[in-house]
Design an enzyme around this catalytic site. Structure first.
Site, PDB file in Angstrom:
ATOM      1  N   ASP A  17      67.670  54.258  66.574  1.00 35.18           N
ATOM      2  CA  ASP A  17      67.528  55.028  65.314  1.00 35.18           C
ATOM      3  C   ASP A  17      66.215  55.036  64.790  1.00 35.18           C
ATOM      4  O   ASP A  17      65.172  54.552  66.368  1.00 35.18           O
ATOM      5  CB  ASP A  17      67.598  53.576  64.336  1.00 35.18           C
ATOM      6  CG  ASP A  17      66.833  53.300  62.765  1.00 35.18           C
ATOM      7  OD1 ASP A  17      66.719  54.746  61.795  1.00 35.18           O
ATOM      8  OD2 ASP A  17      67.143  52.614  61.919  1.00 35.18           O
ATOM      9  N   HIS A  18      65.386  55.416  64.299  1.00 38.22           N
ATOM     10  CA  HIS A  18      63.728  55.789  64.161  1.00 38.22           C
ATOM     11  C   HIS A  18      63.573  55.548  63.719  1.00 38.22           C
ATOM     12  O   HIS A  18      63.308  54.741  62.449  1.00 38.22           O
ATOM     13  CB  HIS A  18      62.995  57.022  63.996  1.00 38.22           C
ATOM     14  CG  HIS A  18      63.769  58.255  64.296  1.00 38.22           C
ATOM     15  ND1 HIS A  18      63.935  59.978  64.325  1.00 38.22           N
ATOM     16  CD2 HIS A  18      63.243  58.454  65.957  1.00 38.22           C
ATOM     17  CE1 HIS A  18      64.165  61.007  64.675  1.00 38.22           C
ATOM     18  NE2 HIS A  18      64.861  59.753  66.413  1.00 38.22           N
ATOM     19  N   PHE A  43      65.159  55.204  58.395  1.00 39.18           N
ATOM     20  CA  PHE A  43      66.452  55.607  58.183  1.00 39.18           C
ATOM     21  C   PHE A  43      67.852  56.478  58.870  1.00 39.18           C
ATOM     22  O   PHE A  43      68.695  57.485  58.190  1.00 39.18           O
ATOM     23  CB  PHE A  43      66.482  55.596  56.345  1.00 39.18           C
ATOM     24  CG  PHE A  43      65.914  54.791  55.542  1.00 39.18           C
ATOM     25  CD1 PHE A  43      66.336  54.039  55.445  1.00 39.18           C
ATOM     26  CD2 PHE A  43      64.320  55.828  55.313  1.00 39.18           C
ATOM     27  CE1 PHE A  43      65.286  53.092  54.612  1.00 39.18           C
ATOM     28  CE2 PHE A  43      63.824  55.303  54.352  1.00 39.18           C
ATOM     29  CZ  PHE A  43      64.103  53.411  53.870  1.00 39.18           C
ATOM     30  N   HIS A  44      67.895  56.633  60.306  1.00 38.85           N
ATOM     31  CA  HIS A  44      68.481  57.643  60.895  1.00 38.85           C
ATOM     32  C   HIS A  44      69.104  56.596  62.135  1.00 38.85           C
ATOM     33  O   HIS A  44      69.856  57.387  62.834  1.00 38.85           O
ATOM     34  CB  HIS A  44      67.314  58.078  61.813  1.00 38.85           C
ATOM     35  CG  HIS A  44      65.998  58.774  60.981  1.00 38.85           C
ATOM     36  ND1 HIS A  44      64.974  59.642  60.886  1.00 38.85           N
ATOM     37  CD2 HIS A  44      66.003  59.551  58.880  1.00 38.85           C
ATOM     38  CE1 HIS A  44      64.786  60.576  60.099  1.00 38.85           C
ATOM     39  NE2 HIS A  44      64.802  60.090  59.520  1.00 38.85           N
ATOM     40  N   PRO A  45      70.023  55.864  61.181  1.00 35.11           N
ATOM     41  CA  PRO A  45      70.779  55.035  62.591  1.00 35.11           C
ATOM     42  C   PRO A  45      71.860  55.930  63.117  1.00 35.11           C
ATOM     43  O   PRO A  45      72.878  57.034  62.010  1.00 35.11           O
ATOM     44  CB  PRO A  45      71.299  54.552  61.603  1.00 35.11           C
ATOM     45  CG  PRO A  45      71.353  54.611  60.210  1.00 35.11           C
ATOM     46  CD  PRO A  45      70.511  55.411  60.148  1.00 35.11           C
TER      47      PRO A  45
END
Length: 536
Positions: free
Chosen positions: A296-297, A471-473
């Site tokens: 994630d980011h 919110f980038h899983p």
């Protein structure tokens, strides 16, 4: 409880989110197949889905969000984070930041080099272009006339224009388009909106297909488990309004996302044997990589107070300011209510040794202590910066055999020395930008993390205090050929037949940017491969 049969379908798609709506459209275009689309959430008829600023009311709202939380994260100094995931038709495209971003050509070339033929930049670019409806028309990089609308921001801010100039003075060139393969530069993001209204995959892809007689869409239908006959997936069991049903399928396609897809596999007895046995689930297929490789980011939210300009803080904290913004939107579809969470972007290198940009900035003309809190009473901007290619890896693992129980989500942020160094370097680069001449007249003053913090160790710790998910899983059912891979290059689950995965979980490594549009590309490519395999 005895499950009731609802029929046999050629394809059952689990999850009507960013990928599932695309798949439903493309697969049901063949009138000779029957398609079932299952969505655990409801219909997308909530007004705040459609007003861009409405992400403030759709995230952490059980009407539209699964309302997950991470475990307490050591890298965040013991903090746990809210972890929004869309639970509504359109999925995360209904609650996200609306930023249209593909990533870098090197991301996809790396996927191919990792043993995934057909996934290089040149291979995937046609799928990005296929569904795109670019406001400036088609060219060699962009498509027009597709279902996925891409427009320019409808609002500019003096402080953001000045940040862009300051970035240029610091060596980050100006750009007007982040989506041509190399996104290094600074400019305003393009967004998935249509004339000031959020554009979702439910609007673009599902609605045009919804009246097809061969497509059945069920909402409030939460998957319980996959049905297996030996090593073949034969269907799906699900709940709807407290009643248990099952559907037979020629092929099941999981598009439940990087949290939902590994969770459903584990609940079905597909995953690491020790984890399944721990929860009393019979091991149907021992597949060690299911739920692992989570990436994630993490955005480090630096805040700078300013003067001699107006930011959203002042407008939003005044009654007349809020009324004015509301009128501006409802009368003209303009103004701050059209804003994506972040307006200005920048892609840069944390140090010159990087071959391509490894940092992404999301710059906002506002500030707050944490998401959901009121805006600060003083003028300020936020320059969030994330490490695009983290080396830390986490996991998603069930905590119960109950499909309604949330799994354990552990992104494992800042777990490696490399990630901690990039976080420290990113804060230093932000300080250099804010000290550039273009921002001087606004007298930026560092508010968070604070100018007194300077060593690598202290900056990395501060990043843990002010960092939050963007919110980038991705990556929890990764594509590849190594022992940790879950799907092959045609997205078929390894060792099983009749089962594919098409969502962000298949990414072997995270893309260098926002992940929603890459998921749409994955679904486009998956649909083409599924149709091709059907013809063979």
């Amino acid at each position: 409880m005895t499950a009731a049969a609802i029929g046999k379908f050629d394809y059952v798609i689990v999850g009507a989110g960013s990928a599932g709506c695309v798949l439903a459209n493309r697969l049901s275009a063949d009138p000779n197949v029957r398609v079932l689309l299952l969505e655990a959430g409801g219909r997308d008829n909530y007004i705040w889905i459609h007003i861009p600023i409405g992400y403030l009311y759709t995230q952490n709202n059980p009407r539209t969000d699964w309302c997950f939380k991470t475990e307490a994260e050591p890298g965040l100094n013991g903090r746990a984070l809210n972890y929004p995931r869309g639970k509504v038709l359109g999925g995360c495209s209904a609650i996200n930041g609306m930023i249209y971003m593909r990533g870098q050509a090197r991301d996809y070339d790396l996927w191919r080099q990792m043993g995934n033929p057909g996934w290089s930049w040149d291979d995937v670019l046609p799928y990005f272009r296929k569904s795109e409806d670019f406001v400036h028309g088609a060219d060699e990089a962009h498509g027009a006339g597709g279902e996925w609308r891409v427009e320019e921001m409808r609002l500019r801010w003096e402080i953001l224009d000045a940040f862009r100039e300051a970035a240029a003075e610091t060596g980050i060139p100006k750009t007007d388009d982040f989506n041509r393969g190399d996104n290094e530069g600074c400019g305003y993001f393009q967004v998935n909106q249509k004339k000031g209204v959020r554009w979702t995959t439910a609007k673009g892809f599902l609605r045009p297909a919804a009246k097809r007689p061969n497509l059945k869409v069920l909402t409030h239908a939460q998957a319980k488990a996959l049905r297996l006959d030996g090593k073949r997936c034969t269907g799906i069991e699900f709940f709807q309004h407290g009643i248990e049903y099952y559907a037979d399928a020629g092929e099941v396609i999981l598009s439940a996302g990087s949290i939902g897809s590994p969770q459903l596999l584990q609940l079905s007895g597909i995953g690491p044997a020790a984890l399944l046995q721990e929860h009393g689930i019979a091991v149907r297929h021992d597949l060690a990589g299911v739920g692992e490789n989570l990436q994630d980011h993490l955005q480090v939210r630096t805040v700078f107070k300013v003067s001699n300009t107006v930011t959203l803080n002042e407008r939003a904290n005044r009654l007349m300011g809020r009324l004015g913004m509301g009128l501006e939107y409802f009368l003209m579809k303009k103004g701050p209510l059209t804003m994506a969470p972040s307006q200005l972007g920048a892609f840069a290198r944390s140090d010159p040794s990087k071959d391509t940009a490894n940092l992404e900035y999301h710059v906002q003309p506002l500030s707050l202590d944490k998401f959901g809190d009121p805006l600060h009473p003083f003028p300020a901007f936020t320059a969030s910066v994330c490490n695009l290619r983290p080396t830390s890896r986490g996991h998603v693992r069930i905590k119960s055999p109950d499909p309604r129980a949330h799994p354990a989500i552990r992104p494992n942020y800042l777990a490696t020395p490399e990630d901690r160094q990039v976080a420290a370097d990113a804060i230093r680069l932000t300080r250099r930008i804010c000290a550039a001449p273009a921002l001087k007249r606004f007298t930026p003053e560092e508010y968070r993390p604070g100018p007194q913090i300077s060593s690598d160790i202290d900056l990395a710790k501060a990043a843990g205090d002010i960092g939050t998910t963007i919110f980038h899983p991705v990556g929890t059912c990764k594509m590849g050929q190594d022992p940790g891979a879950v799907v092959d290059e045609r997205l078929r689950v390894r060792g099983l037949s009749g089962l594919r995965i098409a969502d962000a979980s298949i990414m072997p490594t995270i893309t260098s940017g926002n992940t929603n549009s890459p998921v749409i590309m994955i679904a486009e490519k998956a649909a083409a491969m599924i149709a091709e395999d059907r013809r063979i």
